[in-house]
Design a protein around this motif. Structure first.
Motif, PDB file in Angstrom:
ATOM      1  N   GLU A 103     -17.268  35.278  -1.699  1.00 30.82           N
ATOM      2  CA  GLU A 103     -18.312  34.235  -1.768  1.00 30.82           C
ATOM      3  C   GLU A 103     -19.591  34.650  -1.038  1.00 30.82           C
ATOM      4  N   ALA A 104     -19.415  35.273   0.136  1.00 33.90           N
ATOM      5  CA  ALA A 104     -20.597  35.643   0.934  1.00 33.90           C
ATOM      6  C   ALA A 104     -21.384  36.781   0.291  1.00 33.90           C
ATOM      7  N   LYS A 105     -20.762  37.454  -0.674  1.00 31.71           N
ATOM      8  CA  LYS A 105     -21.412  38.618  -1.298  1.00 31.71           C
ATOM      9  C   LYS A 105     -21.787  38.346  -2.750  1.00 31.71           C
ATOM     10  N   ALA A 106     -21.694  37.094  -3.180  1.00 32.88           N
ATOM     11  CA  ALA A 106     -21.885  36.773  -4.596  1.00 32.88           C
ATOM     12  C   ALA A 106     -23.243  37.243  -5.125  1.00 32.88           C
ATOM     13  N   LYS A 107     -24.266  37.191  -4.272  1.00 36.58           N
ATOM     14  CA  LYS A 107     -25.615  37.552  -4.735  1.00 36.58           C
ATOM     15  C   LYS A 107     -25.993  38.977  -4.331  1.00 36.58           C
TER      16      LYS A 107
ATOM     17  N   GLN B 235     -14.734  45.977  -0.801  1.00 33.27           N
ATOM     18  CA  GLN B 235     -15.369  44.856  -1.521  1.00 33.27           C
ATOM     19  C   GLN B 235     -15.538  45.196  -3.001  1.00 33.27           C
ATOM     20  N   GLN B 236     -15.868  46.460  -3.297  1.00 27.74           N
ATOM     21  CA  GLN B 236     -15.987  46.854  -4.711  1.00 27.74           C
ATOM     22  C   GLN B 236     -14.631  46.754  -5.409  1.00 27.74           C
ATOM     23  N   ARG B 237     -13.586  47.043  -4.646  1.00 31.73           N
ATOM     24  CA  ARG B 237     -12.227  46.930  -5.202  1.00 31.73           C
ATOM     25  C   ARG B 237     -11.944  45.469  -5.575  1.00 31.73           C
ATOM     26  N   ARG B 238     -12.423  44.555  -4.752  1.00 33.35           N
ATOM     27  CA  ARG B 238     -12.242  43.130  -5.062  1.00 33.35           C
ATOM     28  C   ARG B 238     -13.004  42.749  -6.319  1.00 33.35           C
ATOM     29  N   VAL B 239     -14.155  43.390  -6.522  1.00 35.24           N
ATOM     30  CA  VAL B 239     -14.899  43.138  -7.769  1.00 35.24           C
ATOM     31  C   VAL B 239     -14.065  43.633  -8.956  1.00 35.24           C
ATOM     32  N   ASP B 240     -13.443  44.806  -8.803  1.00 40.56           N
ATOM     33  CA  ASP B 240     -12.569  45.330  -9.875  1.00 40.56           C
ATOM     34  C   ASP B 240     -11.490  44.303 -10.221  1.00 40.56           C
TER      35      ASP B 240
END
Ligand code: ADP
Length: 301
Positions: free
Chosen positions: A126-130, A140-145
């Protein structure tokens, strides 16, 4: 697990894949039920990626029958692809889009996507949504995957080493997410080198080595009763360590206490972990196998 369906989500019969001189997968039979979480385990070079990529429709098999959600993946069209979610080892999704933009784009490719904000919250971004994806840390990129793999609300989710690079807290959070997908009825095929992750998440596991299925079964039964027998370990007054494998560790401890007449030194009851059992099976399979097995270790000191 959804018990009303009798057809399998994944059905493999006699799968074989040959690359030139190398037989990567040999005579593999496997069924994964709808709603099941199945862990495919094995050392490097065992044939896991080959098998999974054949199921995903990325690689063609040499021979055998394969059905994924009732479709031959070699002929799966867009309808079929929309029912499947894939989290690859590394998608390298970087670039200028923000997390939200990338997920909106992906969500638009599916007929019934999940809510993008909910997915972002579920993977803890949530804190990185933008934030632009290129600016995120590896974890964090892994979470995007992972988010990209689930945004299309897949019936079947392929998770390849999903938590590599996660810190322990992020792994726990991710396990919670996987459990909630499972509770919704998602079928999951997990490949992981983290045996504790497989033990936490999977209903069943299959262990492959040298392209062949070495064992398959419920996560708390695989390897058989012998491999799972607890060990009682203690040290006598002379400092000698005693180790006994027994189905009745409590009774054995009681007899040791009666014998020494006090609290035994260094007393432990050790129940083999999935990792211990896995390493034993892979070690057994490696005798006689020509394929490289490069990550076995001693299971017990
Ligand atoms: P795992 O995912 O379990 O590490 P792989 O499926 O990647 O195993 O590999 C199985 C075997 O097939 C290995 O011996 C590997 O070297 C070989 N292999 C995999 N992909 C290819 C390829 N594209 N060309 C030739 N050999 C390959």
């Amino acid at each position: 697990m959804n018990t009303t369906r009798t057809d399998a989500a994944v059905r493999i019969r006699g799968l074989r894949k040959v690359y030139g001189e190398v037989t990567a997968v040999e005579d593999l039979d496997l069924d994964i039920a709808h709603g099941e979480t199945f862990a495919l385990l094995g050392p490097n070079g065992a044939g896991k990626s080959t098998t999974v990529e054949i199921l995903e429709g990325y690689r063609l098999r040499t021979s055998g029958e394969v059905s994924v959600l009732g479709v031959d993946p070699a002929r799966g069209g867009l309808d079929w692809k929309q029912r499947i979610g894939i989290v690859l080892q590394s998608t390298g999704e970087t670039g200028l889009l923000t997390v939200t933009e990338m997920l909106r784009h992906f969500a638009s490719l599916y007929p019934n996507p999940r809510d993008v904000d909910e997915v972002i919250a579920a993977v803890g971004l949530e804190a990185k949504a933008k934030t632009r994806i290129a600016k995120l840390s590896g974890g964090q990129q892994r979470r995007v995957d992972v988010a990209l793999g689930i945004v299309g609300r897949p019936e079947l989710l392929f998770l390849d080493e999903p938590t590599t690079g996660f810190d322990p807290e992020a792994r726990r959070q991710f396990w919670g997410l996987i459990r909630s997908l499972k509770a919704e009825g998602t079928t999951i095929l997990l490949t992981t080198h983290y045996l504790d992750e497989a033990a936490q998440l999977a209903d069943r596991a299959g262990i492959i080595a040298g392209g062949r299925l070495v064992d398959i079964g419920a996560i708390d039964e695989i390897g058989g009763a012998d491999a799972r027998r607890p060990i009682v370990r203690w040290r006598d007054a002379a400092g000698t360590t005693h180790e006994v494998r027994t189905d009745e560790p409590g009774l054995h401890v009681a007899s040791v206490v009666a014998e020494v007449g006090r609290e035994p030194d260094g007393l432990e009851v050790i129940r083999p972990t999935l990792e211990d059992i896995y390493l034993g099976l892979v070690r057994d399979a490696s005798t006689g196998s020509a394929n490289e097995i490069d990550d076995t270790e001693e299971a017990l000191a």
